[in-house]
Design a protein around this motif. Sequence first.
Motif, PDB file in Angstrom:
ATOM      1  N   ILE A  47       6.123 -10.881   8.855  1.00  0.00           N
ATOM      2  CA  ILE A  47       5.671  -9.784   7.996  1.00  0.00           C
ATOM      3  C   ILE A  47       4.571  -9.054   8.777  1.00  0.00           C
ATOM      4  O   ILE A  47       3.386  -9.332   8.618  1.00  0.00           O
ATOM      5  N   PRO A  48       4.967  -8.133   9.661  1.00  0.00           N
ATOM      6  CA  PRO A  48       3.998  -7.540  10.585  1.00  0.00           C
ATOM      7  C   PRO A  48       2.877  -6.738   9.923  1.00  0.00           C
ATOM      8  O   PRO A  48       1.809  -6.619  10.494  1.00  0.00           O
ATOM      9  N   MET A  49       3.116  -6.214   8.741  1.00  0.00           N
ATOM     10  CA  MET A  49       2.096  -5.374   8.100  1.00  0.00           C
ATOM     11  C   MET A  49       1.524  -6.020   6.838  1.00  0.00           C
ATOM     12  O   MET A  49       0.983  -5.336   5.976  1.00  0.00           O
ATOM     13  N   GLN A  50       1.622  -7.333   6.762  1.00  0.00           N
ATOM     14  CA  GLN A  50       1.131  -8.036   5.577  1.00  0.00           C
ATOM     15  C   GLN A  50      -0.337  -7.713   5.337  1.00  0.00           C
ATOM     16  O   GLN A  50      -1.155  -7.750   6.253  1.00  0.00           O
ATOM     17  N   GLY A  51      -0.663  -7.358   4.096  1.00  0.00           N
ATOM     18  CA  GLY A  51      -2.043  -7.066   3.728  1.00  0.00           C
ATOM     19  C   GLY A  51      -2.490  -5.638   3.971  1.00  0.00           C
ATOM     20  O   GLY A  51      -3.581  -5.252   3.560  1.00  0.00           O
ATOM     21  N   LEU A  52      -1.654  -4.834   4.646  1.00  0.00           N
ATOM     22  CA  LEU A  52      -2.041  -3.445   4.920  1.00  0.00           C
ATOM     23  C   LEU A  52      -1.670  -2.541   3.754  1.00  0.00           C
ATOM     24  O   LEU A  52      -0.590  -2.657   3.183  1.00  0.00           O
ATOM     25  N   LYS A  53      -2.569  -1.628   3.408  1.00  0.00           N
ATOM     26  CA  LYS A  53      -2.275  -0.614   2.389  1.00  0.00           C
ATOM     27  C   LYS A  53      -1.350   0.445   3.001  1.00  0.00           C
ATOM     28  O   LYS A  53      -1.176   0.490   4.210  1.00  0.00           O
ATOM     29  N   ILE A  54      -0.775   1.300   2.160  1.00  0.00           N
ATOM     30  CA  ILE A  54       0.217   2.282   2.632  1.00  0.00           C
ATOM     31  C   ILE A  54      -0.317   3.119   3.802  1.00  0.00           C
ATOM     32  O   ILE A  54       0.352   3.274   4.818  1.00  0.00           O
ATOM     33  N   GLY A  55      -1.504   3.650   3.679  1.00  0.00           N
ATOM     34  CA  GLY A  55      -2.079   4.464   4.758  1.00  0.00           C
ATOM     35  C   GLY A  55      -2.226   3.674   6.047  1.00  0.00           C
ATOM     36  O   GLY A  55      -1.965   4.182   7.140  1.00  0.00           O
ATOM     37  N   GLU A  56      -2.642   2.424   5.920  1.00  0.00           N
ATOM     38  CA  GLU A  56      -2.782   1.557   7.094  1.00  0.00           C
ATOM     39  C   GLU A  56      -1.417   1.237   7.698  1.00  0.00           C
ATOM     40  O   GLU A  56      -1.278   1.154   8.923  1.00  0.00           O
ATOM     41  N   GLN A  57      -0.410   1.064   6.839  1.00  0.00           N
ATOM     42  CA  GLN A  57       0.945   0.826   7.342  1.00  0.00           C
ATOM     43  C   GLN A  57       1.427   2.027   8.145  1.00  0.00           C
ATOM     44  O   GLN A  57       2.008   1.865   9.222  1.00  0.00           O
ATOM     45  N   LEU A  58       1.201   3.216   7.611  1.00  0.00           N
ATOM     46  CA  LEU A  58       1.623   4.438   8.308  1.00  0.00           C
ATOM     47  C   LEU A  58       0.946   4.533   9.676  1.00  0.00           C
ATOM     48  O   LEU A  58       1.587   4.871  10.671  1.00  0.00           O
ATOM     49  N   GLN A  59      -0.347   4.230   9.737  1.00  0.00           N
ATOM     50  CA  GLN A  59      -1.073   4.254  11.018  1.00  0.00           C
ATOM     51  C   GLN A  59      -0.519   3.210  11.980  1.00  0.00           C
ATOM     52  O   GLN A  59      -0.296   3.495  13.159  1.00  0.00           O
ATOM     53  N   TRP A  60      -0.304   1.998  11.486  1.00  0.00           N
ATOM     54  CA  TRP A  60       0.215   0.920  12.319  1.00  0.00           C
ATOM     55  C   TRP A  60       1.589   1.280  12.866  1.00  0.00           C
ATOM     56  O   TRP A  60       1.860   1.103  14.058  1.00  0.00           O
ATOM     57  N   LEU A  61       2.460   1.799  11.994  1.00  0.00           N
ATOM     58  CA  LEU A  61       3.807   2.174  12.414  1.00  0.00           C
ATOM     59  C   LEU A  61       3.794   3.316  13.427  1.00  0.00           C
ATOM     60  O   LEU A  61       4.547   3.298  14.403  1.00  0.00           O
ATOM     61  N   THR A  62       2.924   4.290  13.213  1.00  0.00           N
ATOM     62  CA  THR A  62       2.798   5.405  14.150  1.00  0.00           C
ATOM     63  C   THR A  62       2.413   4.887  15.536  1.00  0.00           C
ATOM     64  O   THR A  62       3.008   5.279  16.538  1.00  0.00           O
ATOM     65  N   LYS A  63       1.455   3.967  15.558  1.00  0.00           N
ATOM     66  CA  LYS A  63       1.008   3.390  16.829  1.00  0.00           C
ATOM     67  C   LYS A  63       2.141   2.602  17.495  1.00  0.00           C
ATOM     68  O   LYS A  63       2.399   2.766  18.696  1.00  0.00           O
ATOM     69  N   GLN A  64       2.849   1.783  16.727  1.00  0.00           N
ATOM     70  CA  GLN A  64       3.956   0.990  17.276  1.00  0.00           C
ATOM     71  C   GLN A  64       5.087   1.877  17.790  1.00  0.00           C
ATOM     72  O   GLN A  64       5.675   1.604  18.832  1.00  0.00           O
ATOM     73  N   ASN A  65       5.390   2.929  17.027  1.00  0.00           N
ATOM     74  CA  ASN A  65       6.512   3.804  17.381  1.00  0.00           C
ATOM     75  C   ASN A  65       6.212   4.727  18.554  1.00  0.00           C
ATOM     76  O   ASN A  65       7.117   5.304  19.136  1.00  0.00           O
ATOM     77  N   ASN A  66       4.940   4.847  18.910  1.00  0.00           N
ATOM     78  CA  ASN A  66       4.557   5.724  20.024  1.00  0.00           C
ATOM     79  C   ASN A  66       4.232   4.961  21.289  1.00  0.00           C
ATOM     80  O   ASN A  66       3.671   5.511  22.230  1.00  0.00           O
ATOM     81  N   LYS A  67       4.544   3.659  21.311  1.00  0.00           N
ATOM     82  CA  LYS A  67       4.287   2.859  22.527  1.00  0.00           C
ATOM     83  C   LYS A  67       5.241   3.221  23.621  1.00  0.00           C
ATOM     84  O   LYS A  67       6.360   3.564  23.423  1.00  0.00           O
TER      85      LYS A  67
END
Length: 138
Positions: free
Chosen positions: A118-138
Motif C-alpha cells: 500500500i504505497p500511499m497508506q496514510g496519505l491524504k488525497i492532496g498528498e497522494q496526488l503529489q506522491w503520484l506526480t513525483k513517481q510518474n515524473n521519474k
Amino acid sequence: MKNIVLISCVSKKLNRKTTAEKIYTSSLFKKNLTYAKSLNPTGIFILSAKHGLLKLTDEIEPYDKTLNKMNVSERKEWSKIVVNQLKSVADLKNDQFTFLAGDKYRKYLLTELEHIIIPMQGLKIGEQLQWLTKQNNK
C-alpha cells in the motif's frame, strides 16, 4: 507470483458507456493508472463500488455508487464479491497485490490476501496526488 494492482473507482466519470479504463476522469484516477502501468504488473483491475472487480477493457455505463456511502455490512458484502472475483484471476495467498485505493475499498480485502503493498497508506488525497506526480515524473 503475479503482481496485481488494484485501483479504486472515482465519482468523476464520462457520461457515456466506454471502457473502465476511460470512464473515470479524475486526476487522481489518471495518475493512479499511470503509476500502476509503470509497475509493469501482471494485471491492473479497478475496484468498482457497483461492479466489484473490473478489467480495464470492461465496457460499463456511468453510475453513481460509492463505498463511502455504504455501511459496514454493505462494504463487507461488496468485499466478499470482490474476493470471489479475484480468485478467478489471481492466487490470493501467493500473488502480490498493490493497492492504489482508500481504506474503505481495501479494509475487508486485506484479510484475504497474503502479499500486500500500500504505497500511499496514510496519505491524504492532496498528498497522494503529489506522491503520484513525483513517481510518474521519474
